[in-house]
Design a protein around this motif. Sequence first.
Motif, PDB file in Angstrom:
ATOM      1  N   SER A 187       0.833  -1.211   0.000  1.00 22.69           N
ATOM      2  CA  SER A 187       0.000   0.000   0.000  1.00 22.69           C
ATOM      3  C   SER A 187       0.864   1.258   0.000  1.00 22.69           C
ATOM      4  CB  SER A 187      -0.932  -0.001   1.218  1.00 22.69           C
ATOM      5  OG  SER A 187      -1.832  -1.086   1.170  1.00 22.69           O
ATOM      6  N   ARG A 188       1.921   1.265   0.805  1.00 22.18           N
ATOM      7  CA  ARG A 188       2.828   2.424   0.840  1.00 22.18           C
ATOM      8  C   ARG A 188       3.453   2.649  -0.530  1.00 22.18           C
ATOM      9  NH1 ARG A 188       4.746   0.147   5.727  1.00 22.18           N
ATOM     10  NH2 ARG A 188       6.653  -0.552   4.657  1.00 22.18           N
ATOM     11  N   HIS A 189       3.821   1.554  -1.193  1.00 17.24           N
ATOM     12  CA  HIS A 189       4.430   1.662  -2.508  1.00 17.24           C
ATOM     13  C   HIS A 189       3.487   2.323  -3.501  1.00 17.24           C
ATOM     14  CE1 HIS A 189       7.233   0.546  -5.714  1.00 17.24           C
ATOM     15  NE2 HIS A 189       6.185   0.170  -6.433  1.00 17.24           N
ATOM     16  N   ARG A 190       2.193   2.092  -3.310  1.00 15.29           N
ATOM     17  CA  ARG A 190       1.188   2.677  -4.203  1.00 15.29           C
ATOM     18  C   ARG A 190       0.666   4.017  -3.700  1.00 15.29           C
ATOM     19  NH1 ARG A 190      -3.196  -1.018  -4.125  1.00 15.29           N
ATOM     20  NH2 ARG A 190      -2.206  -2.182  -2.446  1.00 15.29           N
ATOM     21  N   GLY A 191       1.317   4.546  -2.649  1.00 12.52           N
ATOM     22  CA  GLY A 191       0.974   5.872  -2.156  1.00 12.52           C
ATOM     23  C   GLY A 191      -0.260   5.943  -1.277  1.00 12.52           C
ATOM     24  N   ILE A 192      -0.672   4.803  -0.727  1.00  8.47           N
ATOM     25  CA  ILE A 192      -1.856   4.777   0.135  1.00  8.47           C
ATOM     26  C   ILE A 192      -1.413   5.014   1.583  1.00  8.47           C
ATOM     27  CG2 ILE A 192      -3.799   3.397   0.968  1.00  8.47           C
ATOM     28  CD1 ILE A 192      -3.614   1.798  -1.650  1.00  8.47           C
ATOM     29  N   PRO A 193      -1.854   6.097   2.223  1.00  9.83           N
ATOM     30  CA  PRO A 193      -1.407   6.406   3.582  1.00  9.83           C
ATOM     31  C   PRO A 193      -2.073   5.513   4.629  1.00  9.83           C
ATOM     32  CG  PRO A 193      -3.048   7.993   2.881  1.00  9.83           C
ATOM     33  CD  PRO A 193      -2.764   7.120   1.683  1.00  9.83           C
ATOM     34  N   ALA A 194      -1.438   5.402   5.789  1.00  8.47           N
ATOM     35  CA  ALA A 194      -2.018   4.643   6.905  1.00  8.47           C
ATOM     36  C   ALA A 194      -3.309   5.312   7.356  1.00  8.47           C
ATOM     37  CB  ALA A 194      -1.024   4.574   8.057  1.00  8.47           C
ATOM     38  N   CYS A 195      -4.329   4.505   7.638  1.00  6.25           N
ATOM     39  CA  CYS A 195      -5.635   5.075   7.986  1.00  6.25           C
ATOM     40  C   CYS A 195      -6.047   4.793   9.429  1.00  6.25           C
ATOM     41  CB  CYS A 195      -6.704   4.568   7.026  1.00  6.25           C
ATOM     42  SG  CYS A 195      -6.938   2.782   7.041  1.00  6.25           S
ATOM     43  N   ASN A 196      -5.178   4.113  10.201  1.00  6.00           N
ATOM     44  CA  ASN A 196      -5.475   3.883  11.616  1.00  6.00           C
ATOM     45  C   ASN A 196      -4.169   3.692  12.374  1.00  6.00           C
ATOM     46  OD1 ASN A 196      -4.709   0.995  11.416  1.00  6.00           O
ATOM     47  ND2 ASN A 196      -6.623   0.797  10.253  1.00  6.00           N
ATOM     48  N   ARG A 197      -4.262   3.575  13.685  1.00  9.31           N
ATOM     49  CA  ARG A 197      -3.062   3.492  14.516  1.00  9.31           C
ATOM     50  C   ARG A 197      -2.251   2.217  14.262  1.00  9.31           C
ATOM     51  NH1 ARG A 197      -4.924   5.709  20.534  1.00  9.31           N
ATOM     52  NH2 ARG A 197      -5.390   7.871  19.863  1.00  9.31           N
ATOM     53  N   ILE A 198      -2.960   1.135  13.986  1.00  9.11           N
ATOM     54  CA  ILE A 198      -2.252  -0.122  13.720  1.00  9.11           C
ATOM     55  C   ILE A 198      -1.384   0.014  12.468  1.00  9.11           C
ATOM     56  CG2 ILE A 198      -2.520  -2.544  13.076  1.00  9.11           C
ATOM     57  CD1 ILE A 198      -4.994  -2.654  14.806  1.00  9.11           C
ATOM     58  N   GLU A 199      -1.938   0.583  11.418  1.00 14.34           N
ATOM     59  CA  GLU A 199      -1.170   0.765  10.190  1.00 14.34           C
ATOM     60  C   GLU A 199      -0.030   1.751  10.407  1.00 14.34           C
ATOM     61  OE1 GLU A 199      -3.824   1.788   7.045  1.00 14.34           O
ATOM     62  OE2 GLU A 199      -4.574  -0.271   6.830  1.00 14.34           O
ATOM     63  N   GLN A 200      -0.245   2.793  11.216  1.00 13.08           N
ATOM     64  CA  GLN A 200       0.819   3.736  11.535  1.00 13.08           C
ATOM     65  C   GLN A 200       1.948   3.048  12.301  1.00 13.08           C
ATOM     66  OE1 GLN A 200      -1.156   6.872  13.683  1.00 13.08           O
ATOM     67  NE2 GLN A 200      -2.135   7.730  11.853  1.00 13.08           N
ATOM     68  N   MET A 201       1.574   2.172  13.236  1.00 11.88           N
ATOM     69  CA  MET A 201       2.573   1.431  14.002  1.00 11.88           C
ATOM     70  C   MET A 201       3.387   0.518  13.079  1.00 11.88           C
ATOM     71  SD  MET A 201       2.016  -1.300  17.113  1.00 11.88           S
ATOM     72  CE  MET A 201       1.327  -2.502  15.958  1.00 11.88           C
ATOM     73  N   ILE A 202       2.704  -0.129  12.125  1.00 15.63           N
ATOM     74  CA  ILE A 202       3.394  -0.990  11.166  1.00 15.63           C
ATOM     75  C   ILE A 202       4.366  -0.171  10.322  1.00 15.63           C
ATOM     76  CG2 ILE A 202       3.092  -2.423   9.110  1.00 15.63           C
ATOM     77  CD1 ILE A 202       0.454  -3.402  10.325  1.00 15.63           C
ATOM     78  N   ASP A 203       3.913   0.993   9.861  1.00 21.28           N
ATOM     79  CA  ASP A 203       4.770   1.844   9.034  1.00 21.28           C
ATOM     80  C   ASP A 203       6.009   2.295   9.798  1.00 21.28           C
ATOM     81  OD1 ASP A 203       2.937   1.565   7.040  1.00 21.28           O
ATOM     82  OD2 ASP A 203       2.149   3.603   7.132  1.00 21.28           O
ATOM     83  N   ASN A 204       5.856   2.579  11.098  1.00 26.36           N
ATOM     84  CA  ASN A 204       6.980   3.038  11.905  1.00 26.36           C
ATOM     85  C   ASN A 204       7.942   1.887  12.258  1.00 26.36           C
ATOM     86  OD1 ASN A 204       6.065   5.708  11.983  1.00 26.36           O
ATOM     87  ND2 ASN A 204       4.798   5.331  13.798  1.00 26.36           N
ATOM     88  N   THR A 205       7.370   0.708  12.514  1.00 27.16           N
ATOM     89  CA  THR A 205       8.189  -0.438  12.941  1.00 27.16           C
ATOM     90  C   THR A 205       8.803  -1.182  11.768  1.00 27.16           C
ATOM     91  OG1 THR A 205       6.677  -0.698  14.827  1.00 27.16           O
ATOM     92  CG2 THR A 205       8.200  -2.510  14.381  1.00 27.16           C
TER      93      THR A 205
END
Length: 226
Positions: A187-205
Amino acid sequence: MPYAILNGVSMEKNGNITYQKVYWLFLAGSLIGLVLEGFWCLVKQGHWESHVNFIWEPLCGIYGVGAVGCYLGAIFLKTHFWIVKFITFSFIGTVVELIAGLVLEYGLYMRAWDYSGTFMNVKGHVNLKMTILWGILGIVFSLLLPTIENILGKMKGEGWKIACIGLSVLLVADIIATSMCLIRWSSRHRGIPACNRIEQMIDNTYPDEVMQKRFCEWFFIDDTKK
């Protein structure tokens, strides 16, 4: 029913196939395949590569699935001629590899392997060489079946059962975590931003550089078109 299977209830009249046997075969296949491929890279490319496909555990699940499939096939085809076994193992292995490749391509827009340019390949997902290899592996498993059954027969008792349950829980958690991380990577590769805290945590970790290092052979299909 799962508890009964774990305790050794037969799933097949002539084979006594149990969950414990299947799990230990999957684990052994995933580890042995990972190590052998690492040595192959060391010999061929001069450096070690760990082709894991789990986010936490050092496992390559495709080899584990292959080991389980060959084991089950060796049991169900025990009384058949070698040519029948070879053709069956070749066909099933090729179909599984093709399905896995298509899921990666159309689900994550990625590839974990690419046979493009090789003899008789299908969209780079399978080729004749690997089809033959699956058949050979199946025959080898058939020859080693008595030895494998003997080893697995000794892996029983309360300690093995508890270890199997605990590691199975870890495997399920790892599969879920790996799936979530791979989906976010795509999703990040396709420019789709994180839409909740879990996805934000995944992006950071597990940012792109961490994922690329972990899944060193994986690549996005559109990157090859640039």
